[in-house]
Design a protein around this motif. Sequence first.
Motif, PDB file in Angstrom:
ATOM      1  N   GLY A  25       0.819  -1.210   0.000  1.00 36.52           N
ATOM      2  CA  GLY A  25       0.000   0.000   0.000  1.00 36.52           C
ATOM      3  C   GLY A  25       0.851   1.257   0.000  1.00 36.52           C
ATOM      4  O   GLY A  25       0.512   2.261  -0.633  1.00 36.52           O
ATOM      5  N   ALA A  26       1.985   1.209   0.696  1.00 36.29           N
ATOM      6  CA  ALA A  26       2.877   2.373   0.746  1.00 36.29           C
ATOM      7  C   ALA A  26       3.449   2.680  -0.639  1.00 36.29           C
ATOM      8  O   ALA A  26       3.539   3.841  -1.044  1.00 36.29           O
ATOM      9  N   PHE A  27       3.824   1.633  -1.372  1.00 32.32           N
ATOM     10  CA  PHE A  27       4.381   1.848  -2.708  1.00 32.32           C
ATOM     11  C   PHE A  27       3.324   2.380  -3.670  1.00 32.32           C
ATOM     12  O   PHE A  27       3.592   3.275  -4.477  1.00 32.32           O
ATOM     13  N   LYS A  28       2.114   1.834  -3.571  1.00 31.04           N
ATOM     14  CA  LYS A  28       1.020   2.336  -4.412  1.00 31.04           C
ATOM     15  C   LYS A  28       0.737   3.798  -4.092  1.00 31.04           C
ATOM     16  O   LYS A  28       0.563   4.624  -4.996  1.00 31.04           O
ATOM     17  N   GLY A  29       0.686   4.129  -2.803  1.00 28.99           N
ATOM     18  CA  GLY A  29       0.431   5.509  -2.399  1.00 28.99           C
ATOM     19  C   GLY A  29       1.519   6.465  -2.848  1.00 28.99           C
ATOM     20  O   GLY A  29       1.240   7.584  -3.287  1.00 28.99           O
ATOM     21  N   ALA A  30       2.774   6.013  -2.762  1.00 34.61           N
ATOM     22  CA  ALA A  30       3.891   6.861  -3.204  1.00 34.61           C
ATOM     23  C   ALA A  30       3.811   7.121  -4.703  1.00 34.61           C
ATOM     24  O   ALA A  30       4.079   8.241  -5.168  1.00 34.61           O
ATOM     25  N   ALA A  31       3.445   6.101  -5.469  1.00 40.18           N
ATOM     26  CA  ALA A  31       3.337   6.266  -6.925  1.00 40.18           C
ATOM     27  C   ALA A  31       2.218   7.240  -7.284  1.00 40.18           C
ATOM     28  O   ALA A  31       2.402   8.138  -8.119  1.00 40.18           O
ATOM     29  N   GLY A  33       0.965   9.506  -5.333  1.00 40.90           N
ATOM     30  CA  GLY A  33       1.371  10.830  -4.841  1.00 40.90           C
ATOM     31  C   GLY A  33       2.327  11.525  -5.793  1.00 40.90           C
ATOM     32  O   GLY A  33       2.200  12.716  -6.067  1.00 40.90           O
ATOM     33  N   ALA A  34       3.302  10.773  -6.314  1.00 42.78           N
ATOM     34  CA  ALA A  34       4.248  11.346  -7.269  1.00 42.78           C
ATOM     35  C   ALA A  34       3.534  11.791  -8.542  1.00 42.78           C
ATOM     36  O   ALA A  34       3.837  12.864  -9.097  1.00 42.78           O
ATOM     37  N   LEU A  35       2.580  10.992  -9.004  1.00 40.17           N
ATOM     38  CA  LEU A  35       1.824  11.376 -10.202  1.00 40.17           C
ATOM     39  C   LEU A  35       1.016  12.643  -9.951  1.00 40.17           C
ATOM     40  O   LEU A  35       1.006  13.564 -10.776  1.00 40.17           O
ATOM     41  N   LEU A  36       0.355  12.692  -8.820  1.00 43.12           N
ATOM     42  CA  LEU A  36      -0.440  13.873  -8.466  1.00 43.12           C
ATOM     43  C   LEU A  36       0.439  15.118  -8.351  1.00 43.12           C
ATOM     44  O   LEU A  36       0.096  16.187  -8.878  1.00 43.12           O
ATOM     45  N   ILE A  37       1.572  14.992  -7.696  1.00 41.36           N
ATOM     46  CA  ILE A  37       2.486  16.127  -7.530  1.00 41.36           C
ATOM     47  C   ILE A  37       3.033  16.576  -8.885  1.00 41.36           C
ATOM     48  O   ILE A  37       3.074  17.770  -9.188  1.00 41.36           O
ATOM     49  N   THR A 136       4.812   3.864 -13.150  1.00 44.14           N
ATOM     50  CA  THR A 136       4.774   3.133 -11.887  1.00 44.14           C
ATOM     51  C   THR A 136       3.339   2.835 -11.464  1.00 44.14           C
ATOM     52  O   THR A 136       3.038   1.722 -11.004  1.00 44.14           O
ATOM     53  N   VAL A 137       2.444   3.792 -11.634  1.00 44.19           N
ATOM     54  CA  VAL A 137       1.034   3.564 -11.305  1.00 44.19           C
ATOM     55  C   VAL A 137       0.464   2.461 -12.190  1.00 44.19           C
ATOM     56  O   VAL A 137      -0.234   1.559 -11.704  1.00 44.19           O
TER      57      VAL A 137
END
Length: 152
Positions: A25-31, A33-37, A136-137
């Motif tokens: 879940g952390a890796f999915k969230g980081a991906a 988040g990076a896309l959103l940013i 990554t997503v």
Amino acid sequence: MLGEREEDGFVKKPAEKRRLGEPTGAFKGAAWGALLIGVSSYLIGLYNAGMELNEKGYYIVLLILGLYSAVSLQKAVRDRDEGMKVTNLYYGISWFALISAIALMGIGLFNAGSITLSEKGFYGISFVLSLFAVVTVQKNVRDTEEAKGLGE
């Protein structure tokens, strides 16, 4: 502090339940988040830029082309690696679209006289971050779906 204290030790935190091959879940969230940013910073920068609307449209279209072609190429490469049939035409078009998006971004930023060098760097980095994050997503979505299929 680290867990609930018992008389003779600490209670372990329950492990996250996930299937074999599924990203955490952390890796999915980081991906995500990076896309959103990446995408939001790119678009906010364009919104605040002092360039003409046709220039802004050019950069928005390049972002859309880049994101789509990166996902398409990632899928084509992975499909081939997994033995699925991918035509050479589709594979070549995927590479061409991504290379074109990156080249047109570079050419556009190089020739943009209305923006400063720091703005050019900002758009370039936001673009690259967005491309990396969308790949990554896409990989996470595909791995999660495959893991669901294996678990059933």
